[in-house]
Design a protein around this motif. Structure first.
Motif, PDB file in Angstrom:
ATOM      1  N   ARG A 133       0.859  -1.186   0.000  1.00  8.36           N
ATOM      2  CA  ARG A 133       0.000   0.000   0.000  1.00  8.36           C
ATOM      3  C   ARG A 133       0.896   1.237   0.000  1.00  8.36           C
ATOM      4  O   ARG A 133       1.833   1.303   0.788  1.00  8.36           O
ATOM      5  N   ARG A 134       0.593   2.184  -0.843  1.00  7.97           N
ATOM      6  CA  ARG A 134       1.436   3.381  -0.924  1.00  7.97           C
ATOM      7  C   ARG A 134       0.571   4.619  -1.117  1.00  7.97           C
ATOM      8  O   ARG A 134      -0.404   4.597  -1.864  1.00  7.97           O
ATOM      9  N   PHE A 135       0.957   5.671  -0.434  1.00 15.73           N
ATOM     10  CA  PHE A 135       0.301   6.960  -0.619  1.00 15.73           C
ATOM     11  C   PHE A 135       1.078   7.748  -1.669  1.00 15.73           C
ATOM     12  O   PHE A 135       2.303   7.862  -1.586  1.00 15.73           O
ATOM     13  N   GLU A 180     -13.565   4.838  -3.476  1.00 18.64           N
ATOM     14  CA  GLU A 180     -12.604   3.798  -3.843  1.00 18.64           C
ATOM     15  C   GLU A 180     -12.884   3.348  -5.271  1.00 18.64           C
ATOM     16  O   GLU A 180     -14.041   3.122  -5.634  1.00 18.64           O
ATOM     17  N   GLU A 200      -4.447   6.572  -1.978  1.00 20.39           N
ATOM     18  CA  GLU A 200      -3.755   5.357  -1.539  1.00 20.39           C
ATOM     19  C   GLU A 200      -3.912   4.309  -2.629  1.00 20.39           C
ATOM     20  O   GLU A 200      -5.032   4.010  -3.043  1.00 20.39           O
TER      21      GLU A 200
END
Length: 271
Positions: free
Chosen positions: A162-164, A203, A231
């Motif tokens: 998971r990356r912002f 989402e 995200e």
């Protein structure tokens, strides 16, 4: 001997709704002519909200009901319904004694299914718990994995996947980001969750990715401003090759890639 049952005046009965979205936002509405505080949550007066007849049965048929309302509350806007903010939200419908601020009876509970918009209002269908009985009991065989990346059956840890990132530019479904993907196609079939701007809380599915760009399955419902925070969660194409090569997780693969299909019946020697 127990005392006499408490008498409830029908003139003090009001209907209430508690709606909990998937992004954690919860609102309360009531058909009463003034706001009510029930279980610590303020239920705003919304006289236009009316439920259909609540039908319950002792059999296994799914119990459903509809809730109709006017798009007059700032909490429920037409743009948010169209954008999907309320899809899958959980709704509890119950009756209260507004004079005492206590619940009287639970009338229905379930996730929001289809939503229809018409003449400045909306109708949302709620499916009861028995609706889950309509789901298939046994899984069908498939060459692809039937698990979802990161779930209890897949067991791939998503903490490092998971990356912002921030959006540098947006053109339709294509977003240019301030960071490149860790490996080629890392975010394809993954998810993007908006944390900033007009799309916050929404989402979306990622259709593909390459370098510092991702392509969403659908264009964002609202305009995207440069610098918006999202995200990104890595995805999986559910093939055995990806499961083994990229994730090292072939032991938990939930598919049958080597099982012959119905095309076996049409084969012939030398075909």
């Amino acid at each position: 001997m127990s005392g006499a049952p408490e008498t409830i005046a029908l003139g003090t009965i009001a209907l209430c709704w508690r709606i909990e979205r998937r992004d954690g936002v919860a609102i309360g509405l009531t058909a009463h002519d003034r706001d009510l505080v029930i279980d610590g949550l303020i239920h705003r007066a919304a006289p236009g909200m009316t439920p259909s007849a609540v039908v319950r049965s002792a059999g296994l048929d799914a119990d459903t009901m509809d809730v109709a309302g006017a798009l007059t509350s700032g909490a429920i806007r037409e743009a948010d319904l169209i954008a999907g903010r309320w899809d899958g939200a959980r709704v509890r419908v119950f009756a209260v004694d507004w004079a005492k601020g206590t619940r009287v009876a639970a009338l229905g509970e379930g996730p929001i299914g289809g939503v229809e918009l018409a003449q400045g209002g909306f109708t949302a269908e709620l499916a009861g718990a028995a609706a889950a009985l309509a789901r298939p009991v046994a899984e069908e065989t498939s060459a692809e994995c039937r698990a979802t990346l990161g779930d209890a059956r897949c067991r791939v840890a998503l903490a490092r996947r998971r990356r912002f990132v921030r959006v540098v530019a947006a053109a339709g479904r294509v977003l240019t980001l301030d960071r490149a993907e860790p490996v080629a196609g890392a975010y394809a079939e993954g998810r993007a969750r908006w944390f900033g701007g007009a799309n916050a809380g929404i989402e979306q599915v990622v259709a593909g990715s390459g370098g510092d760009t991702v392509t969403l399955a659908q264009a964002p419902p609202f305009a995207v401003a440069a610098g918006a925070l999202i995200e990104l969660v890595e995805g999986c194409d559910k093939s055995l090759a990806t499961c083994a090569g990229r994730f090292g997780n072939a032991a938990n693969f939930r598919g049958e890639p080597h099982l012959p299909g119905i095309d076996l019946l049409t084969r012939y020697p030398g075909g």
